[in-house]
Scaffold this motif. Sequence first.
Motif, short mmCIF file in Angstrom:
data_model
loop_
_atom_site.label_atom_id
_atom_site.label_comp_id
_atom_site.label_asym_id
_atom_site.label_seq_id
_atom_site.Cartn_x
_atom_site.Cartn_y
_atom_site.Cartn_z
N ILE A 26 39.85 40.96 45.56
CA ILE A 26 39.13 42.22 45.42
C ILE A 26 39.25 42.73 43.97
O ILE A 26 38.26 43.19 43.38
CB ILE A 26 39.65 43.25 46.43
N ILE A 27 40.43 42.60 43.37
CA ILE A 27 40.62 43.01 41.98
C ILE A 27 39.74 42.16 41.07
O ILE A 27 39.08 42.68 40.15
CB ILE A 27 42.11 42.92 41.58
N LYS A 28 39.71 40.84 41.30
CA LYS A 28 38.86 39.96 40.49
C LYS A 28 37.40 40.37 40.59
O LYS A 28 36.68 40.41 39.58
CB LYS A 28 39.03 38.50 40.92
N VAL A 71 29.28 35.97 43.86
CA VAL A 71 28.95 35.54 45.22
C VAL A 71 30.10 34.70 45.79
O VAL A 71 30.51 34.89 46.94
CB VAL A 71 27.62 34.76 45.24
N MET A 72 30.64 33.79 44.97
CA MET A 72 31.76 32.96 45.43
C MET A 72 33.00 33.82 45.74
O MET A 72 33.72 33.55 46.69
CB MET A 72 32.12 31.91 44.38
N LEU A 73 33.23 34.86 44.94
CA LEU A 73 34.37 35.75 45.20
C LEU A 73 34.17 36.49 46.53
O LEU A 73 35.12 36.65 47.29
CB LEU A 73 34.55 36.75 44.06
N THR A 124 39.80 36.82 54.81
CA THR A 124 39.83 37.77 55.92
C THR A 124 39.82 37.03 57.25
O THR A 124 40.57 37.38 58.17
CB THR A 124 38.63 38.73 55.83
N MET A 125 38.99 35.99 57.35
CA MET A 125 38.97 35.18 58.58
C MET A 125 40.31 34.48 58.77
O MET A 125 40.80 34.38 59.89
CB MET A 125 37.85 34.14 58.51
N TYR A 126 40.92 34.01 57.68
CA TYR A 126 42.23 33.34 57.79
C TYR A 126 43.28 34.32 58.30
O TYR A 126 44.11 33.97 59.14
CB TYR A 126 42.64 32.76 56.43
N LEU A 127 43.26 35.55 57.79
CA LEU A 127 44.22 36.56 58.26
C LEU A 127 44.03 36.86 59.74
O LEU A 127 45.01 37.00 60.48
CB LEU A 127 44.10 37.83 57.43
N ARG A 128 42.78 36.95 60.18
CA ARG A 128 42.53 37.19 61.60
C ARG A 128 43.01 36.01 62.44
O ARG A 128 43.57 36.18 63.51
CB ARG A 128 41.04 37.43 61.84
N VAL A 146 48.18 39.62 49.86
CA VAL A 146 48.19 39.74 48.39
C VAL A 146 47.02 38.96 47.80
O VAL A 146 46.37 39.41 46.85
CB VAL A 146 49.54 39.26 47.82
N ILE A 147 46.74 37.78 48.35
CA ILE A 147 45.61 36.99 47.88
C ILE A 147 44.31 37.77 48.06
O ILE A 147 43.45 37.78 47.18
CB ILE A 147 45.56 35.64 48.62
N LEU A 148 44.16 38.42 49.20
CA LEU A 148 42.97 39.23 49.44
C LEU A 148 42.85 40.35 48.41
O LEU A 148 41.77 40.61 47.87
CB LEU A 148 43.01 39.79 50.87
#
Length: 194
Positions: free
Chosen positions: A121-123, A159-161, A169-173, A115-117
């Motif tokens: 993406i929405i932001k 850029v920060m987003l 994405t790395m955390y999910l992996r 959900v955070i990801l």
Amino acid sequence: MGLLQQKCVGRLLFVLSLLEAAGALALMFYALLWEAGNLVNLPDKRIGFYNFCLWNETAQALQCLDYRHLQVMGISLPGIALARVFVYTCLVFSIFYPIFVAHVKCTEEREGWKVILIILIIKMIILSGGLGIFLFQTSQWIHPSDFTGGFLALVGTQVMLLIQILTITMYLRWAKYTHLHQSPFTEKALPIEI
């Protein structure tokens, strides 16, 4: 990978995502509050989400135009309003984002990270959409060399987003790898004694 090393990697990615969120929030505060939404703030021109001021040669002063003048110049007021709503909505999301990340970290729900990801993406979409609409409406009066700190801060926010999206994405992996290679002798795997 050792258990201690796995925990360190997880904590590092979590702290990194919070630092990135703080950086994006600081950049948005600077652009939208400190600079008052002005993307161009020069002595002869001030153009932003709330201002459209051009140099008046006759009066030898900066003259701010109201909505009826902007319509005559071909600037769509609904377009400017939509751009403003998009960009400032991204600011509101950014304010509450660290709280949501901390909640998901405390509950350790993998679905929460997804959900955070999605939120990131929405932001990114609404910020780039708001900037794109605004620049499309005002491109006739803004040259690339005119952009000042407010615009650069919003580009920095994007850029920060993007970096936040990569970190999550790395955390999910990492979480998926950790879950697949978890020892069968952890507390969660042991039977509950009554």
